[in-house]
Design a protein around this motif. Structure first.
Motif, PDB file in Angstrom:
ATOM      1  N   SER A  17      -3.672  -7.580 -15.690  1.00 54.10           N
ATOM      2  CA  SER A  17      -2.917  -6.422 -16.181  1.00 54.10           C
ATOM      3  C   SER A  17      -2.022  -6.758 -17.378  1.00 54.10           C
ATOM      4  O   SER A  17      -1.963  -5.983 -18.348  1.00 54.10           O
ATOM      5  CB  SER A  17      -2.074  -5.825 -15.052  1.00 54.10           C
ATOM      6  N   PRO A  18      -1.291  -7.889 -17.365  1.00 51.75           N
ATOM      7  CA  PRO A  18      -0.468  -8.199 -18.544  1.00 51.75           C
ATOM      8  C   PRO A  18      -1.297  -8.337 -19.823  1.00 51.75           C
ATOM      9  O   PRO A  18      -0.910  -7.802 -20.869  1.00 51.75           O
ATOM     10  CB  PRO A  18       0.193  -9.534 -18.154  1.00 51.75           C
ATOM     11  N   ASN A  19      -2.445  -9.037 -19.745  1.00 52.02           N
ATOM     12  CA  ASN A  19      -3.314  -9.165 -20.923  1.00 52.02           C
ATOM     13  C   ASN A  19      -3.714  -7.795 -21.444  1.00 52.02           C
ATOM     14  O   ASN A  19      -3.685  -7.526 -22.646  1.00 52.02           O
ATOM     15  CB  ASN A  19      -4.588  -9.948 -20.574  1.00 52.02           C
ATOM     16  N   MET A  20      -4.122  -6.928 -20.519  1.00 51.33           N
ATOM     17  CA  MET A  20      -4.635  -5.618 -20.888  1.00 51.33           C
ATOM     18  C   MET A  20      -3.557  -4.738 -21.515  1.00 51.33           C
ATOM     19  O   MET A  20      -3.733  -4.200 -22.612  1.00 51.33           O
ATOM     20  CB  MET A  20      -5.221  -4.932 -19.650  1.00 51.33           C
ATOM     21  N   HIS A  21      -2.456  -4.584 -20.834  1.00 50.78           N
ATOM     22  CA  HIS A  21      -1.427  -3.679 -21.337  1.00 50.78           C
ATOM     23  C   HIS A  21      -0.755  -4.204 -22.602  1.00 50.78           C
ATOM     24  O   HIS A  21      -0.472  -3.421 -23.532  1.00 50.78           O
ATOM     25  CB  HIS A  21      -0.392  -3.405 -20.248  1.00 50.78           C
ATOM     26  N   ALA A  23      -2.168  -6.012 -24.841  1.00 50.66           N
ATOM     27  CA  ALA A  23      -3.134  -5.792 -25.926  1.00 50.66           C
ATOM     28  C   ALA A  23      -3.108  -4.332 -26.371  1.00 50.66           C
ATOM     29  O   ALA A  23      -3.169  -4.033 -27.575  1.00 50.66           O
ATOM     30  CB  ALA A  23      -4.533  -6.184 -25.462  1.00 50.66           C
ATOM     31  N   TRP A  24      -3.023  -3.414 -25.408  1.00 51.56           N
ATOM     32  CA  TRP A  24      -2.943  -1.994 -25.770  1.00 51.56           C
ATOM     33  C   TRP A  24      -1.662  -1.675 -26.532  1.00 51.56           C
ATOM     34  O   TRP A  24      -1.680  -0.896 -27.489  1.00 51.56           O
ATOM     35  CB  TRP A  24      -3.031  -1.131 -24.498  1.00 51.56           C
ATOM     36  N   PHE A  25      -0.538  -2.278 -26.128  1.00 48.29           N
ATOM     37  CA  PHE A  25       0.719  -2.066 -26.864  1.00 48.29           C
ATOM     38  C   PHE A  25       0.542  -2.478 -28.326  1.00 48.29           C
ATOM     39  O   PHE A  25       0.969  -1.770 -29.242  1.00 48.29           O
ATOM     40  CB  PHE A  25       1.859  -2.882 -26.243  1.00 48.29           C
ATOM     41  N   ASP A  31       6.283  -0.716 -29.131  1.00 53.60           N
ATOM     42  CA  ASP A  31       7.238  -1.816 -28.963  1.00 53.60           C
ATOM     43  C   ASP A  31       7.565  -1.964 -27.474  1.00 53.60           C
ATOM     44  O   ASP A  31       8.512  -1.365 -26.968  1.00 53.60           O
ATOM     45  CB  ASP A  31       8.514  -1.542 -29.762  1.00 53.60           C
ATOM     46  N   ALA A  32       6.741  -2.720 -26.778  1.00 53.68           N
ATOM     47  CA  ALA A  32       6.891  -2.850 -25.332  1.00 53.68           C
ATOM     48  C   ALA A  32       6.290  -4.166 -24.868  1.00 53.68           C
ATOM     49  O   ALA A  32       5.527  -4.817 -25.590  1.00 53.68           O
ATOM     50  CB  ALA A  32       6.218  -1.678 -24.614  1.00 53.68           C
ATOM     51  N   ALA A  33       6.622  -4.552 -23.642  1.00 56.12           N
ATOM     52  CA  ALA A  33       6.078  -5.765 -23.033  1.00 56.12           C
ATOM     53  C   ALA A  33       5.756  -5.490 -21.571  1.00 56.12           C
ATOM     54  O   ALA A  33       6.327  -4.578 -20.957  1.00 56.12           O
ATOM     55  CB  ALA A  33       7.075  -6.915 -23.151  1.00 56.12           C
ATOM     56  N   TYR A  34       4.852  -6.290 -21.006  1.00 59.53           N
ATOM     57  CA  TYR A  34       4.384  -6.111 -19.628  1.00 59.53           C
ATOM     58  C   TYR A  34       4.279  -7.492 -18.993  1.00 59.53           C
ATOM     59  O   TYR A  34       3.649  -8.398 -19.541  1.00 59.53           O
ATOM     60  CB  TYR A  34       3.020  -5.421 -19.670  1.00 59.53           C
ATOM     61  N   ILE A  35       4.905  -7.668 -17.815  1.00 58.20           N
ATOM     62  CA  ILE A  35       4.945  -8.987 -17.183  1.00 58.20           C
ATOM     63  C   ILE A  35       4.482  -8.929 -15.721  1.00 58.20           C
ATOM     64  O   ILE A  35       4.631  -7.899 -15.061  1.00 58.20           O
ATOM     65  CB  ILE A  35       6.362  -9.594 -17.241  1.00 58.20           C
ATOM     66  N   PRO A  36       3.941 -10.032 -15.200  1.00 58.77           N
ATOM     67  CA  PRO A  36       3.583 -10.099 -13.782  1.00 58.77           C
ATOM     68  C   PRO A  36       4.773 -10.592 -12.964  1.00 58.77           C
ATOM     69  O   PRO A  36       5.490 -11.505 -13.387  1.00 58.77           O
ATOM     70  CB  PRO A  36       2.446 -11.131 -13.769  1.00 58.77           C
ATOM     71  N   LEU A  37       4.983 -10.011 -11.792  1.00 58.94           N
ATOM     72  CA  LEU A  37       6.068 -10.418 -10.902  1.00 58.94           C
ATOM     73  C   LEU A  37       5.522 -10.664  -9.505  1.00 58.94           C
ATOM     74  O   LEU A  37       4.953  -9.765  -8.887  1.00 58.94           O
ATOM     75  CB  LEU A  37       7.157  -9.336 -10.853  1.00 58.94           C
TER      76      LEU A  37
END
Length: 277
Positions: A17-21, A23-25, A31-37
């Motif tokens: 999911s982080p790679n995908m989102h 890349a879409w950003f 201007d956003a970031a997505y991280i795994p928790l």
């Protein structure tokens, strides 16, 4: 202010999911970031509180939190409420948390990309009765797949979903193995086969009919033990990557009111996952 999003689950290291989102950003100049928790079940409530405090704009929910997260949300989309499972959370402008389920629609979209829309009269066997299975069951019904049977190690959980659907059948794993030959579509919706997870089959595929359609919701690895075994029967294979990308795209749209390019993402992630084999 930069937005940030996350995916919570246990395990979580396998998630793409982080790679995908991210890349879409980049593709869409967001201007956003997505991280795994990595969030264990006993820490779910405190994790939700921390996500709110730290200003997350939304997050995805994966195994094993899709049902247990519901008490910590302020509102549910009607479909997520009916399904009793959430895989996407949106932080509304007033700070309240709203839960959605994009799994089911994402799965059906991915399935029909491979097999078309002319298989709705097939007998369908859904293996599993967890959060993902609930989403898929309701979506299958919504999209016109009405001949549904659900099997699960705890058959009572399968029966509960059938009661809520108002149609279909529930059966034990043993019964499903014995009658497997009558099903034209067999869907594996448990966590069995996950990278870093269990490496075994949810049931015996000895009686799987030649020419059937075998689908798995697990996408890492692309070819799960279930799909590898099913492939020996000369069946049509539907791996979990299409569902993963389409459910993610629907979530992305809930968060940002824009729809990303799914075709390019499926190609990109397929190449990445093939390299891991």
């Amino acid at each position: 202010m930069k937005k940030w999003f996350a995916v919570i689950g246990d395990p979580i290291a396998h998630s793409k999911s982080p790679n995908m989102h991210n890349a879409w950003f980049e593709e869409m100049n967001i201007d956003a970031a997505y991280i795994p928790l990595h969030v264990k079940s006993e820490n779910l409530e405190s994790a939700i509180s921390s996500l709110k405090t730290l200003g997350a704009s939304g997050w995805n929910v994966t195994i094993p939190h899709k049902q247990t997260i519901i008490p910590f949300l302020d509102e549910l989309d009607p479909l997520a409420d009916k399904m009793g499972a959430v895989n996407t959370v949106v932080r509304l402008q007033d700070g309240r948390l709203k839960g959605y389920n994009t799994d089911g629609a994402g799965f059906v979209h991915a399935l029909e990309e491979v097999i078309g829309k002319d298989n709705k009269d097939q007998e369908v066997l859904l293996i599993g009765a967890g959060g993902a299975a609930r989403g898929i069951a309701f979506a299958l019904q919504l999209f016109g797949y009405r001949k549904l049977t659900i099997t699960n190690r705890t058959v009572e959980k399968a029966e509960d979903i059938i009661v809520e659907l108002g149609e279909g059948k529930a059966m034990s794993i043993k019964e499903a193995e014995q009658s497997l030959g009558k099903f034209g579509i067999v869907i594996q919706s448990t966590s069995v086969g996950l990278a870093n997870g269990e490496v075994k089959l949810p049931l015996s595929l000895e009686k799987l009919q030649e020419g059937a359609i075998a689908a798995d919701i697990v996408y890492n690895p692309l070819m799960t033990p279930f799909l590898l075994e099913a492939q020996k029967k000369n069946v049509t294979i539907v791996n979990g990557l299409g569902m993963f990308v389409h459910q993610g795209a629907i979530a992305y749209n809930y968060w940002l009111e824009q729809y990303p390019n799914t075709n390019n993402m499926i190609k990109r992630l397929t190449e990445e996952l093939v390299q891991l084999i």
